[in-house]
Design an enzyme around this catalytic site. Structure first.
Site, mmCIF file in Angstrom:
data_model
loop_
_atom_site.group_PDB
_atom_site.id
_atom_site.type_symbol
_atom_site.label_atom_id
_atom_site.label_comp_id
_atom_site.label_asym_id
_atom_site.label_seq_id
_atom_site.Cartn_x
_atom_site.Cartn_y
_atom_site.Cartn_z
ATOM 1 N N CYS A 165 -0.254 4.267 1.859
ATOM 2 C CA CYS A 165 -0.707 5.291 2.816
ATOM 3 C C CYS A 165 0.336 5.663 3.863
ATOM 4 O O CYS A 165 0.349 6.792 4.338
ATOM 5 C CB CYS A 165 -2.034 4.902 3.459
ATOM 6 S SG CYS A 165 -1.967 3.384 4.401
ATOM 7 N N LYS A 182 -11.840 -7.530 6.256
ATOM 8 C CA LYS A 182 -11.269 -6.627 7.246
ATOM 9 C C LYS A 182 -12.230 -5.471 7.503
ATOM 10 O O LYS A 182 -12.734 -4.902 6.537
ATOM 11 C CB LYS A 182 -9.949 -6.101 6.697
ATOM 12 C CG LYS A 182 -9.226 -5.158 7.617
ATOM 13 C CD LYS A 182 -7.986 -4.675 6.944
ATOM 14 C CE LYS A 182 -7.389 -3.574 7.759
ATOM 15 N NZ LYS A 182 -6.253 -2.971 7.130
ATOM 16 N N GLU A 218 -16.973 -7.903 -4.679
ATOM 17 C CA GLU A 218 -15.546 -7.602 -4.511
ATOM 18 C C GLU A 218 -14.714 -8.889 -4.520
ATOM 19 O O GLU A 218 -13.675 -8.968 -5.170
ATOM 20 C CB GLU A 218 -15.308 -6.876 -3.170
ATOM 21 C CG GLU A 218 -15.678 -5.412 -3.168
ATOM 22 C CD GLU A 218 -14.641 -4.538 -3.869
ATOM 23 O OE1 GLU A 218 -13.629 -5.075 -4.360
ATOM 24 O OE2 GLU A 218 -14.849 -3.325 -3.933
ATOM 25 N N CYS A 275 -3.976 6.076 -0.225
ATOM 26 C CA CYS A 275 -3.381 4.813 -0.648
ATOM 27 C C CYS A 275 -2.959 4.815 -2.123
ATOM 28 O O CYS A 275 -3.128 3.811 -2.825
ATOM 29 C CB CYS A 275 -4.351 3.672 -0.348
ATOM 30 S SG CYS A 275 -4.806 3.599 1.398
ATOM 31 N N TYR A 307 -2.922 -8.770 16.329
ATOM 32 C CA TYR A 307 -1.910 -8.258 17.264
ATOM 33 C C TYR A 307 -1.835 -9.132 18.506
ATOM 34 O O TYR A 307 -0.924 -9.007 19.302
ATOM 35 C CB TYR A 307 -2.233 -6.796 17.626
ATOM 36 C CG TYR A 307 -2.332 -5.936 16.386
ATOM 37 C CD1 TYR A 307 -1.180 -5.530 15.711
ATOM 38 C CD2 TYR A 307 -3.576 -5.582 15.841
ATOM 39 C CE1 TYR A 307 -1.269 -4.783 14.544
ATOM 40 C CE2 TYR A 307 -3.669 -4.839 14.683
ATOM 41 C CZ TYR A 307 -2.518 -4.449 14.036
ATOM 42 O OH TYR A 307 -2.599 -3.729 12.875
ATOM 43 N N ARG A 353 -11.322 7.585 3.392
ATOM 44 C CA ARG A 353 -11.067 6.528 2.415
ATOM 45 C C ARG A 353 -12.355 5.942 1.821
ATOM 46 O O ARG A 353 -12.355 4.852 1.279
ATOM 47 C CB ARG A 353 -10.259 5.408 3.080
ATOM 48 C CG ARG A 353 -8.933 5.865 3.677
ATOM 49 C CD ARG A 353 -7.952 4.701 3.725
ATOM 50 N NE ARG A 353 -6.991 4.747 4.791
ATOM 51 C CZ ARG A 353 -5.952 5.575 4.867
ATOM 52 N NH1 ARG A 353 -5.760 6.464 3.927
ATOM 53 N NH2 ARG A 353 -5.130 5.513 5.878
ATOM 54 N N LYS A 363 -12.577 -4.875 2.203
ATOM 55 C CA LYS A 363 -12.048 -3.996 3.245
ATOM 56 C C LYS A 363 -12.999 -2.812 3.417
ATOM 57 O O LYS A 363 -13.261 -2.076 2.466
ATOM 58 C CB LYS A 363 -10.663 -3.509 2.857
ATOM 59 C CG LYS A 363 -10.028 -2.585 3.881
ATOM 60 C CD LYS A 363 -8.598 -2.252 3.501
ATOM 61 C CE LYS A 363 -7.979 -1.286 4.486
ATOM 62 N NZ LYS A 363 -6.599 -0.956 4.126
ATOM 63 N N CYS A 402 0.844 -1.190 0.000
ATOM 64 C CA CYS A 402 0.000 0.000 0.000
ATOM 65 C C CYS A 402 0.880 1.242 0.000
ATOM 66 O O CYS A 402 2.099 1.139 0.075
ATOM 67 C CB CYS A 402 -0.927 0.002 1.216
ATOM 68 S SG CYS A 402 -2.308 1.157 1.027
ATOM 69 N N SER A 451 -6.675 -3.063 14.633
ATOM 70 C CA SER A 451 -6.152 -2.339 15.794
ATOM 71 C C SER A 451 -7.235 -1.915 16.792
ATOM 72 O O SER A 451 -7.047 -2.036 18.000
ATOM 73 C CB SER A 451 -5.378 -1.115 15.317
ATOM 74 O OG SER A 451 -6.192 -0.298 14.492
HETATM 75 C C1 PBG Z 1 -3.571 0.271 4.824
HETATM 76 C C2 PBG Z 1 -3.875 -0.534 6.004
HETATM 77 C C3 PBG Z 1 -4.654 -0.162 7.105
HETATM 78 C C4 PBG Z 1 -4.644 -1.240 7.988
HETATM 79 C C5 PBG Z 1 -3.864 -2.235 7.421
HETATM 80 N N1 PBG Z 1 -3.425 -1.791 6.181
HETATM 81 C C6 PBG Z 1 -5.287 1.100 7.478
HETATM 82 C C7 PBG Z 1 -6.255 1.795 6.666
HETATM 83 O O1 PBG Z 1 -6.800 1.334 5.665
HETATM 84 O O2 PBG Z 1 -6.486 2.916 7.070
HETATM 85 C C8 PBG Z 1 -5.363 -1.271 9.294
HETATM 86 C C9 PBG Z 1 -4.918 -2.289 10.256
HETATM 87 C C10 PBG Z 1 -5.433 -2.121 11.618
HETATM 88 O O3 PBG Z 1 -6.271 -1.264 11.945
HETATM 89 O O4 PBG Z 1 -4.979 -2.899 12.457
HETATM 90 N N2 PBG Z 1 -2.264 0.112 4.385
#
Ligand code: PBG
Length: 320
Positions: free
Chosen positions: A119, A245, A230, A127, A310, A214, A192, A117, A271
């Site tokens: 970003c 995700k 998708e 991105c 994590y 986004r 996603k 990516c 996260s």
């Molecule tokens: C983008 C990316 C994101 C995450 C993984 N790859 C963030 C986004 O799309 O803003 C999020 C992972 C997480 O929240 O643990 N490269």
């Protein structure tokens, strides 16, 4: 007469015999944040227990991952310089490229997946390339191919594009094959969502968009049929693994993909999901280990055989 279900719950032995879902260390992928620089070991405040490392401090983390028998890591790079297009993503000596080489030299058995990516590498935090205040899909694809080839040349075992660009899987597969990287699989962030659960990650990876959001490329959390569309597109474009995700608020989507596709399904326990459990546990409001294991089990039960989390180290300690 009525039916009894309690006999099969009578004691631990019979519960083991009828257990339908087994979570295993084999299911876990551990994300790692690697920052360019020296002597870095920065705690991420909203993700207790997770740190950003530099290449010179990461060995003890990798030692632990290997010792716990976690099969794979997912790498996120945090470069020291950003620009408009994220050119650092395909620098042969970039932070990710150096990290891949370091891991494959020193921990050859550890499977290395790279997040593909822009970003974390663009000054605006989006991105890809921005044109007219929006992500320019097709221009960004050209650079995506450069990035993925540089990861492959550095020795990545698998690539995981997360930008939700149209045509990203076809672009990447074509580029990999043209360079004879036939055996590098693609794990697509196929489904996603534009989610508030990414909040802590954006702090961790320095990737908060400087304007807008986004939602022109990530999916609307309201949509379920679109998820199948998708995933179908990415299947046709030859993705090897389909990812959903975030995970916890999207267990229905994980199951939809599992029922509709015959490819391995992955999910990303993001996260914000991690942060909620950690925070409630710090307050003494929940039993952290049990809530963690129950959440991970629910992702497996929903249909994911690959769980990016994590919690991988904490869960692996329990699953030994
Ligand atoms: C983008 C990316 C994101 C995450 C993984 N790859 C963030 C986004 O799309 O803003 C999020 C992972 C997480 O929240 O643990 N490269």
């Amino acid at each position: 007469m009525f039916s009894r279900t309690r006999p099969l719950r009578k004691n631990e032995s019979i519960r083991r015999l009828v257990k339908e879902t087994h979570l295993s260390i084999d299911n876990l992928v551990y994300p790692l944040f690697i920052e360019e620089g020296n002597n870095i070991e920065t705690e991420i405040p909203s993700m207790p227990g997770i740190k950003r490392f530099s290449l010179d401090t990461i060995a003890k983390e990798l030692d632990e991952v290997v010792k716990l028998n976690i099969p794979a890591v997912l790498l996120f790079g945090i470069p020291s310089k950003k620009d408009e297009i994220g050119a650092e993503t395909w620098n042969v000596d970039g932070i990710i490229q150096q990290t891949i080489k370091f891991i494959k030299t020193n921990y050859p058995s550890l499977y290395v997946i790279t997040d593909v990516c822009f970003c974390e590498y663009t000054s605006h935090g989006h991105c890809g390339i921005i044109y007219n205040n929006d992500l320019d899909n097709d221009k960004s694809l050209v650079n995506l191919a450069k990035q993925v080839i540089s990861h492959a040349k550095a020795g990545a075992d698998m690539v995981a594009p997360s930008g939700m660009l149209d045509g990203m899987i076809k672009t990447i597969r074509t580029a990999l094959d043209a360079n004879e990287f036939y055996n590098i699989p693609i794990m697509s962030y196929a489904v996603k969502y534009a989610s508030a659960f990414y909040g802590p990650f954006r702090d961790a990876a320095n990737s908060v968009p400087s304007f807008g959001d986004r939602r022109t490329y990530q999916m609307d959390p309201a949509n379920r049929i679109e998820a199948l569309r998708e995933a179908k597109i990415d299947e046709v474009e030859q993705a090897d693994i389909l990812m959903v995700k975030p995970a916890l608020s999207y267990l229905d989507i994980i199951r939809d993909l599992k029922n509709n596709f015959n490819k391995p399904i992955a999910c990303y326990n993001v996260s914000g999901e991690y942060a909620m459990i950690k925070a409630a546990s710090e307050k003494g409001w929940i039993d952290e280990k049990r809530v963690m294991m129950e959440s991970l089990l629910s992702m497996k039960r929903a249909g994911a055989s690959i769980i990016i989390t994590y919690f991988a180290k904490d869960a692996a300690k329990i699953l030994q």
